[in-house]
Motif scaffolding. Structure first.
Motif, mmCIF file in Angstrom:
data_model
loop_
_atom_site.group_PDB
_atom_site.id
_atom_site.type_symbol
_atom_site.label_atom_id
_atom_site.label_comp_id
_atom_site.label_asym_id
_atom_site.label_seq_id
_atom_site.Cartn_x
_atom_site.Cartn_y
_atom_site.Cartn_z
ATOM 1 N N ASN C 48 -57.563 -16.873 -11.447
ATOM 2 C CA ASN C 48 -57.904 -17.621 -9.983
ATOM 3 C C ASN C 48 -57.657 -18.366 -9.962
ATOM 4 O OD1 ASN C 48 -59.267 -14.899 -9.229
ATOM 5 N ND2 ASN C 48 -61.326 -15.495 -8.370
ATOM 6 N N GLU C 53 -55.919 -19.316 -6.623
ATOM 7 C CA GLU C 53 -56.318 -19.031 -5.650
ATOM 8 C C GLU C 53 -57.901 -19.400 -5.421
ATOM 9 O OE1 GLU C 53 -58.886 -15.895 -2.775
ATOM 10 O OE2 GLU C 53 -56.711 -15.547 -3.593
ATOM 11 N N ALA C 77 -52.881 -19.955 -3.019
ATOM 12 C CA ALA C 77 -52.341 -19.077 -4.239
ATOM 13 C C ALA C 77 -51.299 -18.815 -2.820
ATOM 14 C CB ALA C 77 -53.089 -17.990 -3.698
ATOM 15 N N TYR C 78 -50.581 -18.803 -2.597
ATOM 16 C CA TYR C 78 -48.856 -18.740 -2.134
ATOM 17 C C TYR C 78 -48.154 -19.621 -1.964
ATOM 18 C CZ TYR C 78 -49.143 -22.374 2.065
ATOM 19 O OH TYR C 78 -48.796 -23.664 2.054
ATOM 20 N N ALA C 81 -47.528 -18.830 -5.803
ATOM 21 C CA ALA C 81 -46.430 -17.823 -5.885
ATOM 22 C C ALA C 81 -45.303 -17.908 -5.961
ATOM 23 C CB ALA C 81 -47.446 -16.512 -5.038
ATOM 24 N N ARG C 87 -49.975 -12.033 -9.432
ATOM 25 C CA ARG C 87 -50.875 -11.374 -10.023
ATOM 26 C C ARG C 87 -51.377 -9.283 -8.830
ATOM 27 N NH1 ARG C 87 -56.755 -13.445 -8.227
ATOM 28 N NH2 ARG C 87 -57.477 -11.555 -9.397
ATOM 29 N N PHE C 89 -55.240 -7.045 -8.289
ATOM 30 C CA PHE C 89 -56.738 -7.962 -8.296
ATOM 31 C C PHE C 89 -57.062 -6.505 -8.753
ATOM 32 C CE2 PHE C 89 -53.975 -9.778 -5.052
ATOM 33 C CZ PHE C 89 -54.910 -10.717 -4.653
ATOM 34 N N ARG C 93 -55.473 -4.601 -3.943
ATOM 35 C CA ARG C 93 -55.775 -5.039 -2.921
ATOM 36 C C ARG C 93 -54.382 -4.798 -1.751
ATOM 37 N NH1 ARG C 93 -58.873 -9.243 -0.739
ATOM 38 N NH2 ARG C 93 -60.683 -9.365 -1.779
ATOM 39 N N ALA C 107 -43.032 -8.275 -0.464
ATOM 40 C CA ALA C 107 -43.151 -9.171 -1.380
ATOM 41 C C ALA C 107 -42.189 -10.761 -1.438
ATOM 42 C CB ALA C 107 -43.343 -8.585 -2.083
ATOM 43 N N ARG C 169 -45.066 -4.181 -6.946
ATOM 44 C CA ARG C 169 -45.612 -5.359 -5.549
ATOM 45 C C ARG C 169 -45.173 -6.636 -6.466
ATOM 46 N NH1 ARG C 169 -50.292 -5.497 -1.974
ATOM 47 N NH2 ARG C 169 -51.035 -6.920 -3.374
ATOM 48 N N THR C 173 -41.834 -9.677 -6.299
ATOM 49 C CA THR C 173 -41.850 -11.515 -5.970
ATOM 50 C C THR C 173 -40.957 -11.926 -7.151
ATOM 51 O OG1 THR C 173 -43.667 -11.743 -7.302
ATOM 52 C CG2 THR C 173 -44.095 -11.257 -5.003
#
Lengths: 292, 317, 261
Positions: C48, C53, C77-78, C81, C87, C89, C93, C107, C169, C173
Motif C-alpha cells: 500500500n 494507497e 495512488a492515482y 499509477a 497493482r 488486490f 477489486r 485502465a 487490467r 495501464t
C-alpha cells in the motif's frame, strides 16, 4: 448580556426539541443505516394525539405526554414492520425512497383525514413567565427543558444498563455477530423504533404547547434540522445527538437574534456542510477508513 | 461503423417520430392545452432526471440538491428574459444559467464530493437549501413572492428538442472514456485510483454536467410556466426528481424516461382527487419499492446495434 | 542493472503499532521478486505504501521513470499509477457492473485524451479513438485468453477468471512495475500452475518488473528470482529461493517457534 441570556434560554428550549428528535434519527441510523425521513412525521402524529387526548379525552399534560409517547411508539414500530422490514436487504436508496414515501403518506393522510389547516394546541398549562435579573423564562420552557433532560437520562440508562440496550449496541456494531450470540435483530430494531418514536411523540406534544399551533406538515422542517443535529453530533452517537440538537437550537435563535432571521435555515445548513467537510464523523462519532 | 450508423439512425427515427406524433396530436386537437402542459412537465422532468441519474446512477454520488441548480437556471432565465424578451435573450439566459450552475456545482462539489453516501446527500441538500434561501432574500429575484410574467419563449418543441439534445449529450458522455472512468469510481474507487483515475476530477465532471442540465431544465420551466417562486425549488422538488430516478432504475436512462412518463400519467389521472392524490401516490411509491426495489427497469437499457443485455446488478449495496 | 524502485528506511505506524519497521530494499528493472511472510507481517501494508494507497510514516520511496527519479512517498495512488506502477488486490477489486473489456478500456484512461464536444457529438475523431483503444484492449484480452468473456460483466465470472481480469487490467495501464497481492489465493494447483506461466509470460512479453506477495510456496519458489521475508513488520531475510528455503530464521517465523504469529 440580558438579551444574550434570553436567547440562550429560547435556544435551549428549541434545542431540546431538536435533541429529542435527533436521538431517534441517530439510533435508527446507527442500527439499520437508514435516514428515517418519516421520523419528523411521527413527531407530528404525537402532537396530533396530544391535541385529541387533551381536547376530547380531557387528559392533563402528563397523561397527554405519556399517551402520545405510547401512540408514537406503536406507529414507529408498525411503520418499521410494514414498510422498512421487507427492504432490509435491498439497496439503501430503495429504503430511503420508501421512508420518503411513508413521510408523504403520513403528511397527506393526516391532511386528508383532518384537514391541512393549522389548529391551536389546547393550553393545558397556563403560561407564566418568571423573571430573573430581567431574563424571562416561562413555565412551559422550564417544563420542556426538564422533561427533555429526564427523557435523555432515561434513554441513556436504557441503552447502557438494560439487556435490550446492550443488544441494541451489539446490533449497531455487528448485526451478524449479534445474531450469533442469540440476539434477535428484529426485536432489537423494533425496540429501537419504539424508543426513538416515543421521544418524537413527546417532542410533538411539547412543541404544541410551546408554539401553540400544529398542522400535518409541521414535522418536515424540524425533522430535517434534527437530522442535521444528529450528523453534527456524530451519527450513531446518543450524547452527540443531544449536544447536536442543543447546538442547532442555539445557532438558530442566535442567528435570529442578530437580525438575520431570514437566513437562519441557511446558517444551519452552512454549519452542516462545514462540519461534514472539516469533521466528517461529527463531534462524537468515530471515523472509519476502508481497508485494502 | 455500419453498426454505429444503424444505431444512430434508429435513435434519430425515434426522436423524429415522437416529434411528429405530438405535432399531429396538437394539430388534430387530441392534445389539448391540459395534456400539452402535462407533456411539457414530463419533458422537463426527463431533462432534470437524466442529469440526476448521471450523478446518482452512473457516478454513484448520492445528490439531493438537484433543485438548487434548477433554481439557478430558472432565475437566470426569468431575470434576463424580462429585460430581453427575444429568442436570443432566452438562449443567452439559458447559457448564463448553465454557467452559473457550473460555478455553483464546482463550489459545492469540491469540498463535498469526497463525502460518501448519505453524508453527501445531506450536504448537497443543505447546499441547495442555501441557494434557495439566498434567492428568497435577494431583491433581484423578488424574494419569497417569486417572479411572474416571464416572457413565454419556450414552447413544447423547444422542450422536446432540448430533451433530446441533453439526453444524447449525457448518454454519449456515459459511453466514452469519461463515462467509463466515472462508472469505475462508482464500482470501486480504490481500484479506480490504482489504475490512474483521479476520483475527485471525474466525480466532479459528472456532478457539473448533471448540474448544467438541471439549469437547462430550470430555464425551460421558468419560460414555459411564466411564474416561479423559491418554494418551487425546495427539498421536496429534489426528492421528486430522485423518485423518478429510483423508480425507473438507478443507472438506467431508459428507466428514467419510463418512470417520468408513468409518474406524469399517474399525476394527470389523479388530478381531480385533491389531497387523496398524494396519499395514493405515496402508497404506490412504498408498494413499488417494497416489491421492486431495483426500480422498474433495474439497469436495463434499450439499445440498437449492440448486443442487448441487462447488466448484472452487482454493485447494489 | 538499473534500479527501478528504491525503498529507503520505510516505516508505517498505525496508532502505536509499527506495521512496517525500517524496511529498505532496491528492486532492479526487469526483476521478478517475491515478498513472503506470515499473516500480519506487514506485506500488504508495504504494498500500500509503494502504490500510494497510504503513504509511509517515515522513509523515502524513489521510482525511476523515463523522465528521471521521482519520490513517490507523498503521492496519491492515482498519481503513482500514472507514473507506471500497477497493482492487484488481495480481495479482488473489479468494476463489477462493467464488462471485462470495459475493465480493460478504463485502465487506459490516463493514456489518451478526448475532447468533450467530439465525444458528445460523436464526431469522427471519437470513433477513431474508440477504435484504437478498443483494438489495444482486444489484443490484451487475447494475450490473457479472455476474449470469450470480453462482454461478460466481471461480477458474474468465476473466481480464477476474475483474478486474471485484475491482472490484465493492471497490465493495461502500461506499467513499468507490477505488484500482485496474493494472485494465487483460492486457486487449485492446476490454476496456480497456469497463473505461474502467465506471470512469466507477462513479464517477458511486456518487460514489466514484477513483485508478488504470495503464500503458495510452489509458486514463489518456482517463479521468483529473489525473495524478501517480512515478519512483524521487519525484514528478517533475503536471498534466492534456495537460500531462503534453508534459512533458519524464516523457518522459525513460519513454523511458530517463539513467535506468536
Amino acid at each position: 448580556m440580558q438579551t444574550m441570556m434570553q436567547q440562550m434560554i429560547n435556544g435551549l428550549s428549541l434545542g431540546s426539541i431538536y435533541a429529542l428528535l435527533a436521538l431517534g434519527y441517530t439510533m435508527v441510523y446507527g442500527i439499520i443505516k437508514l435516514i428515517n425521513f418519516a421520523h419528523g412525521d411521527i413527531y407530528m402524529l404525537g402532537a396530533f394525539w396530544g391535541y385529541y387526548a387533551i381536547n376530547y379525552l380531557h387528559f392533563g399534560f402528563v397523561g397527554a405526554l405519556l399517551s402520545a409517547m405510547v401512540m408514537a411508539s406503536l406507529s414507529g414500530v408498525l411503520i418499521e414492520y410494514l414498510a422498512y422490514r421487507p427492504l432490509r436487504n435491498s439497496p439503501r436508496i430503495a429504503a430511503l425512497i420508501t421512508a420518503i414515501g411513508v413521510s408523504f403518506f403520513l403528511e397527506n393522510g393526516m391532511s386528508f383525514l383532518f384537514g391541512a389547516n393549522a389548529r391551536n394546541f389546547p393550553q393545558v398549562i397556563t403560561t407564566k413567565t418568571y423573571y430573573f435579573f430581567g431574563v424571562g423564562i416561562s413555565n412551559v420552557q422550564l417544563l420542556i427543558l426538564f422533561t427533555s433532560l429526564v427523557l435523555m437520562v432515561l434513554l441513556q440508562f436504557i441503552i447502557k444498563q438494560t439487556t435490550m440496550g446492550k443488544a441494541m449496541r451489539a446490533v449497531a456494531v455487528d448485526p451478524q455477530a449479534a445474531q450469533l450470540v442469540g440476539i434477535n435483530p428484529d426485536h432489537v430494531i423494533s425496540f429501537t423504533f419504539a424508543l426513538g418514536s416515543a421521544l418524537a411523540g413527546a417532542a410533538g406534544v411539547m412543541i404544541g404547547l410551546y408554539y401553540n399551533s400544529i398542522d400535518p406538515l409541521m414535522g418536515m422542517v424540524p425533522g430535517i434540522k434534527a437530522f442535521v443535529a444528529a450528523v453534527v453530533g456524530g451519527i450513531g452517537s446518543v450524547p452527540g445527538a443531544a449536544v447536536g440538537g442543543f447546538l442547532i437550537g442555539l445557532l438558530e435563535t442566535g442567528v435570529q437574534a442578530i437580525g438575520l432571521s431570514a437566513y437562519k435555515d441557511a446558517a444551519v445548513y452552512l454549519v452542516l456542510i462545514l462540519m461534514l467537510v472539516v469533521l466528517p464523523a461529527g463531534l462524537f462519532g468515530k471515523r472509519q477508513r476502508e481497508k485494502v | 461503423m455500419l453498426k454505429n450508423l444503424r444505431s444512430k439512425l434508429s435513435w434519430l427515427a425515434i426522436m423524429v417520430g415522437g416529434f411528429i406524433l405530438i405535432n399531429v396530436g396538437v394539430l388534430t386537437g387530441v392534445i389539448n392545452t391540459f395534456i400539452e402542459n402535462a407533456l411539457v412537465t414530463v419533458g422537463i422532468n426527463i431533462i432534470l432526471a437524466v442529469g440526476l441519474n448521471l450523478i446518482i446512477g452512473f457516478s454513484g454520488q448520492f445528490s439531493l440538491g438537484h433543485a438548487g441548480f434548477m433554481a439557478i437556471g430558472a432565475y437566470a432565465t426569468a431575470i434576463v428574459t424580462q429585460n430581453m424578451a427575444t429568442p436570443l435573450g432566452f438562449y443567452l439566459a439559458m447559457a448564463l444559467g448553465v454557467v452559473i450552475a457550473i460555478v455553483a456545482a464546482l463550489i459545492v462539489g469540491v469540498p463535498t464530493l469526497r463525502l460518501r453516501g448519505d453524508y453527501l446527500a445531506i450536504a448537497t441538500m443543505g447546499a441547495a437549501e442555501i441557494i434557495r434561501v439566498v434567492i428568497n432574500n435577494l431583491k433581484i429575484t423578488n424574494g419569497p413572492a417569486g417572479m411572474f410574467n416571464i416572457p413565454p419563449l419556450a414552447s413544447w418543441p423547444t422542450v422536446y428538442i432540448l430533451m433530446c439534445v441533453t439526453t444524447v449529450v449525457i448518454v454519449n458522455f456515459i459511453h466514452s472514456r469519461a463515462g467509463r472512468a466515472v462508472m469505475a469510481i462508482r464500482d470501486d474507487d480504490i481500484a479506480a485510483e490504482s489504475i490512474g483515475i483521479n476520483p475527485t476530477k471525474w466525480k466532479l465532471a459528472a456532478f457539473v454536467l448533471g448540474a448544467a442540465t438541471a439549469a437547462i431544465g430550470g430555464s425551460l420551466h421558468a419560460s414555459y410556466l411564466q411564474t416561479i417562486a423559491p418554494s418551487d425549488f425546495g427539498i421536496m422538488n429534489s426528492i421528486s426528481l430522485l423518485i423518478i430516478v429510483v423508480l425507473g432504475g438507478v443507472g438506467s436512462m431508459t428507466g428514467t424516461f419510463v418512470a417520468a412518463i408513468v409518474l406524469g400519467i399517474i399525476d394527470t389521472a389523479l388530478q381531480n382527487f385533491g389531497t387523496l392524490r398524494m396519499v395514493i401516490y405515496a402508497l404506490a411509491l412504498i408498494l413499488l419499492m417494497v416489491f421492486k426495489p431495483s426500480g422498474l427497469l433495474g439497469r436495463y437499457e434499450l439499445s440498437f446495434g449492440r448486443k442487448r443485455r441487462a447488466r448484472k446488478e452487482a454493485a447494489s449495496s | 542493472m538499473t534500479k527501478q524502485l528504491v525503498i529507503d528506511h520505510v516505516s508505517k505506524v498505525f496508532g502505536g503499532l509499527k506495521a512496517v519497521a525500517d524496511v529498505s530494499l532496491t528492486i532492479n528493472q526487469g526483476a521478478l521478486i517475491a515478498l513472503i511472510g506470515p499473516n500480519g507481517a506487514g506485506k500488504t501494508t508495504l504494498f500500500n505504501m509503494l502504490t500510494g494507497e497510504s503513504g509511509p510514516t517515515t522513509g523515502k520511496i524513489t521510482l525511476s521513470t523515463a523522465s528521471g527519479d521521482v519520490d513517490i512517498s507523498k503521492k496519491k495512488a492515482y498519481q503513482v499509477a500514472k507514473l507506471g506502477v500497477a497493482r492487484t488486490f488481495q480481495n479482488i477489486r473489479l468494476f463489477g457492473a462493467m464488462s471485462v473489456k470495459e475493465n480493460v478500456l478504463v485502465a487506459r484512461t490516463h493514456l489518451y485524451h478526448e475532447d468533450f464536444l467530439g465525444t458528445v457529438l460523436r464526431l469522427p475523431q471519437f470513433y477513431q479513438r474508440e477504435h484504437d483503444v478498443g483494438a489495444a484492449a482486444d489484443e490484451l484480452l487475447d494475450f490473457f485468453d479472455l476474449t470469450a468473456v470480453a462482454d461478460e460483466p466481471t461480477a458474474s465470472l468465476p473466481y480464477g477468471t476474475q483474478r486474471r481480469v485484475e491482472i490484465v487490467r493492471a497490465v493495461a495501464t502500461k506499467p513499468q512495475l507490477l505488484f500482485l497481492d496474493e494472485p494465487a489465493a483460492g486457486m487449485n494447483p492446476e490454476e496456480t500452475a497456469d497463473l505461474s506461466r502467465l506471470i512469466a509470460r507477462v513479464r517477458e512479453h511486456f518487460g514489466i518488473t514484477v513483485v508478488l506477495i504470495e503464500h503458495d510456496m510452489s509458486l514463489v519458489m518456482n517463479l521468483a528470482e529473489y525473495i524478501y521475508v517480512l515478519d512483524h513488520g521487519a525484514m528478517i531475510a533475503k536471498g534466492t529461493p534456495q537460500v531462503i528455503q534453508r534459512d533458519p530464521q524464516v523457518i522459525r517465523a513460519y513454523l511458530g517457534g517463539d513467535s506468536d504469529a
